[in-house]
Design a protein around this motif. Structure first.
Motif, mmCIF file in Angstrom:
data_model
loop_
_atom_site.group_PDB
_atom_site.id
_atom_site.type_symbol
_atom_site.label_atom_id
_atom_site.label_comp_id
_atom_site.label_asym_id
_atom_site.label_seq_id
_atom_site.Cartn_x
_atom_site.Cartn_y
_atom_site.Cartn_z
ATOM 1 N N ASP A 148 0.831 -1.203 0.000
ATOM 2 C CA ASP A 148 0.000 0.000 0.000
ATOM 3 C C ASP A 148 0.866 1.254 0.000
ATOM 4 O O ASP A 148 0.591 2.207 -0.732
ATOM 5 C CB ASP A 148 -0.938 0.012 1.205
ATOM 6 N N LYS A 149 1.920 1.255 0.803
ATOM 7 C CA LYS A 149 2.798 2.422 0.860
ATOM 8 C C LYS A 149 3.527 2.614 -0.472
ATOM 9 O O LYS A 149 3.667 3.736 -0.961
ATOM 10 C CB LYS A 149 3.794 2.305 2.016
ATOM 11 N N GLU A 150 3.980 1.532 -1.072
ATOM 12 C CA GLU A 150 4.658 1.616 -2.368
ATOM 13 C C GLU A 150 3.733 2.181 -3.441
ATOM 14 O O GLU A 150 4.130 3.020 -4.239
ATOM 15 C CB GLU A 150 5.167 0.230 -2.764
ATOM 16 N N ILE A 151 2.504 1.725 -3.448
ATOM 17 C CA ILE A 151 1.509 2.198 -4.421
ATOM 18 C C ILE A 151 1.229 3.686 -4.192
ATOM 19 O O ILE A 151 1.200 4.473 -5.137
ATOM 20 C CB ILE A 151 0.229 1.350 -4.361
ATOM 21 N N ALA A 152 1.018 4.058 -2.959
ATOM 22 C CA ALA A 152 0.753 5.477 -2.645
ATOM 23 C C ALA A 152 1.950 6.356 -2.999
ATOM 24 O O ALA A 152 1.788 7.436 -3.567
ATOM 25 C CB ALA A 152 0.376 5.632 -1.173
ATOM 26 N N ASN A 153 3.152 5.901 -2.665
ATOM 27 C CA ASN A 153 4.356 6.685 -2.977
ATOM 28 C C ASN A 153 4.483 6.942 -4.471
ATOM 29 O O ASN A 153 4.982 8.001 -4.872
ATOM 30 C CB ASN A 153 5.608 5.988 -2.443
ATOM 31 N N ALA A 154 4.045 6.016 -5.288
ATOM 32 C CA ALA A 154 4.102 6.223 -6.743
ATOM 33 C C ALA A 154 3.286 7.450 -7.136
ATOM 34 O O ALA A 154 3.651 8.158 -8.085
ATOM 35 C CB ALA A 154 3.591 4.981 -7.477
ATOM 36 N N GLY A 155 2.236 7.740 -6.406
ATOM 37 C CA GLY A 155 1.382 8.885 -6.705
ATOM 38 C C GLY A 155 1.947 10.215 -6.263
ATOM 39 O O GLY A 155 1.457 11.259 -6.671
ATOM 40 N N THR A 156 2.952 10.200 -5.434
ATOM 41 C CA THR A 156 3.509 11.474 -4.975
ATOM 42 C C THR A 156 4.400 12.128 -6.011
ATOM 43 O O THR A 156 4.705 13.306 -5.893
ATOM 44 C CB THR A 156 4.300 11.312 -3.651
#
Length: 160
Positions: A148-156
């Motif tokens: 989840d953190k990896e996926i969210a970080n991609a959006g930053t």
């Protein structure tokens, strides 16, 4: 975790909360187009990892700007939104806030139940503009906390 380290994390959270209040007054905010770019980048990462998640993007006030449900189970929809709100409300990634809450003892219960509930597990990440100001947050839910953190970080990296 020792009390000195916990106090430093707490002080940082308080400073970030004050900073977010200032951001709201200066109208530093994520636009819909920036939110869409962030969402698209996270969707791409989730598809590459083949993980059915829900992804939420909120502005600096914690208001939902963009959302995607990639065949995830119904229960994680609200998780994604709450992780994003938690990150932007405190100016910290949701898992960092979890560290603060876990060391707060009995006060942690009040912190978790404030603001319509917080979700303090990995997956909620603040979004900053080029100047380093927090303009929103993005969160993913449906994978492991690390995914989840990896996926969210991609959006930053999408906005700006």
């Amino acid at each position: 975790m020792d009390s000195k380290k916990l106090n430093k994390i707490y002080e940082s959270a308080v400073q970030q909360t004050v900073f977010i209040s200032l951001i709201k007054h200066k109208k530093m905010n994520l636009t819909y187009n920036e939110a869409k770019k962030a969402l698209d980048a996270s969707i791409e990462k989730a598809k590459a990892l083949n993980i059915p998640v829900s992804i939420a993007v909120v502005d600096s006030g914690g208001h939902l700007l963009a959302f995607a449900r990639l065949d995830s189970v119904f229960g994680v929809i609200e998780f994604a939104i709450k992780k994003a709100k938690t990150a932007v409300m405190f100016g910290l990634d949701s898992d960092t806030m979890g560290t603060i809450v876990s060391g707060a003892g009995i006060n942690g219960h009040g912190m978790l139940n404030s603001n319509d509930g917080l979700l303090t597990i990995a997956g909620g990440v603040v979004i900053k503009n080029r100047k380093g100001n927090i303009i929103g947050a993005i969160a993913s839910s449906g994978g492991s906390p690390e995914q989840d953190k990896e996926i969210a970080n991609a959006g930053t990296v999408g906005p700006n």
